[in-house]
Design a protein around this motif. Structure first.
Motif, PDB file in Angstrom:
ATOM      1  N   PHE A   1      95.254 -28.787 -47.176  1.00 28.89           N
ATOM      2  CA  PHE A   1      95.833 -29.543 -46.067  1.00 28.89           C
ATOM      3  C   PHE A   1      97.241 -29.998 -46.451  1.00 28.89           C
ATOM      4  O   PHE A   1      97.401 -30.983 -47.178  1.00 28.89           O
ATOM      5  CB  PHE A   1      94.957 -30.750 -45.724  1.00 28.89           C
ATOM      6  CG  PHE A   1      93.596 -30.377 -45.206  1.00 28.89           C
ATOM      7  CD1 PHE A   1      93.425 -30.041 -43.874  1.00 28.89           C
ATOM      8  CD2 PHE A   1      92.504 -30.337 -46.054  1.00 28.89           C
ATOM      9  CE1 PHE A   1      92.171 -29.687 -43.381  1.00 28.89           C
ATOM     10  CE2 PHE A   1      91.247 -29.988 -45.580  1.00 28.89           C
ATOM     11  CZ  PHE A   1      91.082 -29.656 -44.244  1.00 28.89           C
ATOM     12  N   PRO A   2      98.285 -29.276 -46.001  1.00 30.99           N
ATOM     13  CA  PRO A   2      99.658 -29.682 -46.319  1.00 30.99           C
ATOM     14  C   PRO A   2      99.970 -31.106 -45.874  1.00 30.99           C
ATOM     15  O   PRO A   2     100.768 -31.798 -46.510  1.00 30.99           O
ATOM     16  CB  PRO A   2     100.517 -28.664 -45.557  1.00 30.99           C
ATOM     17  CG  PRO A   2      99.631 -27.466 -45.389  1.00 30.99           C
ATOM     18  CD  PRO A   2      98.256 -28.025 -45.214  1.00 30.99           C
ATOM     19  N   SER A   3      99.346 -31.557 -44.791  1.00 28.86           N
ATOM     20  CA  SER A   3      99.615 -32.904 -44.289  1.00 28.86           C
ATOM     21  C   SER A   3      99.070 -33.977 -45.229  1.00 28.86           C
ATOM     22  O   SER A   3      99.455 -35.147 -45.113  1.00 28.86           O
ATOM     23  CB  SER A   3      99.003 -33.082 -42.895  1.00 28.86           C
ATOM     24  OG  SER A   3      97.619 -32.751 -42.888  1.00 28.86           O
ATOM     25  N   ALA A   4      98.191 -33.584 -46.156  1.00 27.91           N
ATOM     26  CA  ALA A   4      97.721 -34.537 -47.164  1.00 27.91           C
ATOM     27  C   ALA A   4      98.729 -34.678 -48.297  1.00 27.91           C
ATOM     28  O   ALA A   4      98.689 -35.632 -49.069  1.00 27.91           O
ATOM     29  CB  ALA A   4      96.373 -34.092 -47.732  1.00 27.91           C
ATOM     30  N   VAL A   5      99.647 -33.712 -48.377  1.00 31.42           N
ATOM     31  CA  VAL A   5     100.697 -33.745 -49.397  1.00 31.42           C
ATOM     32  C   VAL A   5     101.942 -34.430 -48.859  1.00 31.42           C
ATOM     33  O   VAL A   5     102.569 -35.245 -49.537  1.00 31.42           O
ATOM     34  CB  VAL A   5     101.047 -32.318 -49.866  1.00 31.42           C
ATOM     35  CG1 VAL A   5     102.135 -32.344 -50.939  1.00 31.42           C
ATOM     36  CG2 VAL A   5      99.802 -31.608 -50.386  1.00 31.42           C
ATOM     37  N   SER A   6     102.312 -34.093 -47.627  1.00 30.82           N
ATOM     38  CA  SER A   6     103.502 -34.675 -47.003  1.00 30.82           C
ATOM     39  C   SER A   6     103.240 -34.892 -45.524  1.00 30.82           C
ATOM     40  O   SER A   6     102.813 -33.958 -44.817  1.00 30.82           O
ATOM     41  CB  SER A   6     104.713 -33.753 -47.189  1.00 30.82           C
ATOM     42  OG  SER A   6     105.811 -34.188 -46.413  1.00 30.82           O
ATOM     43  N   ASP A   7     103.497 -36.095 -45.045  1.00 34.21           N
ATOM     44  CA  ASP A   7     103.286 -36.372 -43.622  1.00 34.21           C
ATOM     45  C   ASP A   7     104.412 -35.823 -42.751  1.00 34.21           C
ATOM     46  O   ASP A   7     104.363 -35.924 -41.523  1.00 34.21           O
ATOM     47  CB  ASP A   7     103.126 -37.870 -43.389  1.00 34.21           C
ATOM     48  CG  ASP A   7     104.312 -38.680 -43.936  1.00 34.21           C
ATOM     49  OD1 ASP A   7     105.346 -38.067 -44.283  1.00 34.21           O
ATOM     50  OD2 ASP A   7     104.201 -39.920 -44.014  1.00 34.21           O
ATOM     51  N   ALA A   8     105.418 -35.214 -43.382  1.00 35.06           N
ATOM     52  CA  ALA A   8     106.543 -34.666 -42.626  1.00 35.06           C
ATOM     53  C   ALA A   8     106.254 -33.274 -42.069  1.00 35.06           C
ATOM     54  O   ALA A   8     107.031 -32.751 -41.274  1.00 35.06           O
ATOM     55  CB  ALA A   8     107.793 -34.599 -43.514  1.00 35.06           C
ATOM     56  N   VAL A   9     105.142 -32.646 -42.478  1.00 31.79           N
ATOM     57  CA  VAL A   9     104.858 -31.279 -42.042  1.00 31.79           C
ATOM     58  C   VAL A   9     104.070 -31.230 -40.739  1.00 31.79           C
ATOM     59  O   VAL A   9     103.803 -30.136 -40.220  1.00 31.79           O
ATOM     60  CB  VAL A   9     104.089 -30.506 -43.139  1.00 31.79           C
ATOM     61  CG1 VAL A   9     104.899 -30.442 -44.421  1.00 31.79           C
ATOM     62  CG2 VAL A   9     102.726 -31.135 -43.407  1.00 31.79           C
TER      63      VAL A   9
END
Length: 222
Positions: free
Chosen positions: A189-197
Motif C-alpha cells: 500500500f503506497p499510501s501507507a508509505v506516503s499520504d501524497a500518493v
C-alpha cells in the motif's frame, strides 16, 4: 536460525560467495546448498521476493546477482519518494539542459555511426548510445542478433487500486505470495508509505502480476 543466517548474509558477515572461488550457481542452489535454508523458507520468502525483482524463478537466477542485490538491500534503506516514483525521473531531468530530453518519441533504429533514428523521421547523433530495452526491441533497434541470445520475454504488470479510507495494513510492508497460488506475486500500500500518493481520505494499493501480459485489458488481469 533462519533469521540469523539471513541476517548474517545481509550484513556481510558470511564470505562473499559471488567471488570466483565460490563458483557460480543458481540462486536456488545457493540458498539451499550453500546456506542450508529449508524449502519452506525459500518458497515462502526468497522465491516470491526475488521473482518480483528478476522476473524469473530462483532456478534461473544468478547467485552472483543475488549476492549483490541482497547485500544492497540489507545495507541500504529502501524508500519511496514522498511525491511518488515520478519524482525520481523529475530529479534526474532537472539539471539537464532544456530541450535535451525528447518525450513521446519512439526510436526506430540505431545506425553504426551512433545515430538514433526516430519513427517520425528525426535523427539524433551521440558520442555513445545506451540501449536499455527488452531483448526483442534491442534486436530491432540494432538490426541484428544479441549475444547471448535472450531466453525469452520476461515481464511484470503492476495494477493500482484506489479505495476509500485508510489502508488495512498501515505499516510500510511488502506482502508476498508465499503459497505460490494465483497470479499475484506481491503487493503493498503506497499510501501507507506516503499520504501524497492518494487524495485525502483515499488509499492506494499496488499489486504486481508476473508474466508477459501485453494485450490484456485491465478487466482480464483483475
Amino acid at each position: 536460525a533462519y533469521r540469523l543466517k539471513v541476517g548474517i548474509e545481509g550484513v556481510g558477515g558470511l564470505p562473499d560467495f559471488s567471488k570466483a572461488d565460490a563458483g557460480e550457481m543458481s540462486t536456488e542452489a545457493f540458498l539451499k546448498e550453500r546456506l542450508g535454508l529449508s524449502d519452506a523458507m525459500v518458497d515462502t520468502f526468497f522465491r516470491p521476493f526475488y521473482r518480483g525483482i528478476f522476473l524469473a524463478d530462483l532456478s534461473a537466477q544468478s547467485s552472483t546477482l543475488f549476492d549483490f542485490v541482497f547485500r544492497s538491500l540489507a545495507l541500504g534503506p529502501t524508500s519511496l519518494p514522498r511525491a511518488g516514483i515520478q519524482a525520481l525521473s523529475d530529479a534526474m531531468a532537472r539539471p539537464v539542459p532544456a530541450g535535451a530530453i525528447r518525450l513521446n518519441t519512439a526510436a526506430a533504429r540505431i545506425g553504426g555511426d551512433n545515430a538514433v533514428h526516430s519513427a517520425d523521421g528525426g535523427m539524433v547523433r551521440a558520442r555513445a548510445v545506451v540501449v536499455a530495452t527488452e531483448g526483442p526491441a534491442a534486436v530491432r533497434l540494432l538490426g541484428g542478433e544479441l549475444v547471448p541470445k535472450p531466453e525469452g520475454d520476461r515481464g511484470s504488470t503492476t495494477l493500482y487500486f484506489g479505495f476509500e479510507g485508510r489502508a488495512p495494513v498501515e505499516e510500510p510492508l511488502l506482502m508476498l505470495n508465499g503459497e505460490g497460488k494465483g497470479v499475484v506475486n506481491n503487493m503493498f500500500f503506497p499510501s501507507a508509505v506516503s499520504d501524497a500518493v492518494a487524495p485525502a481520505g483515499m488509499g492506494l494499493a499496488s499489486v504486481s502480476v508476473l508474466g508477459v501480459n501485453a494485450g490484456k485489458s485491465d478487466e482480464e488481469l483483475v
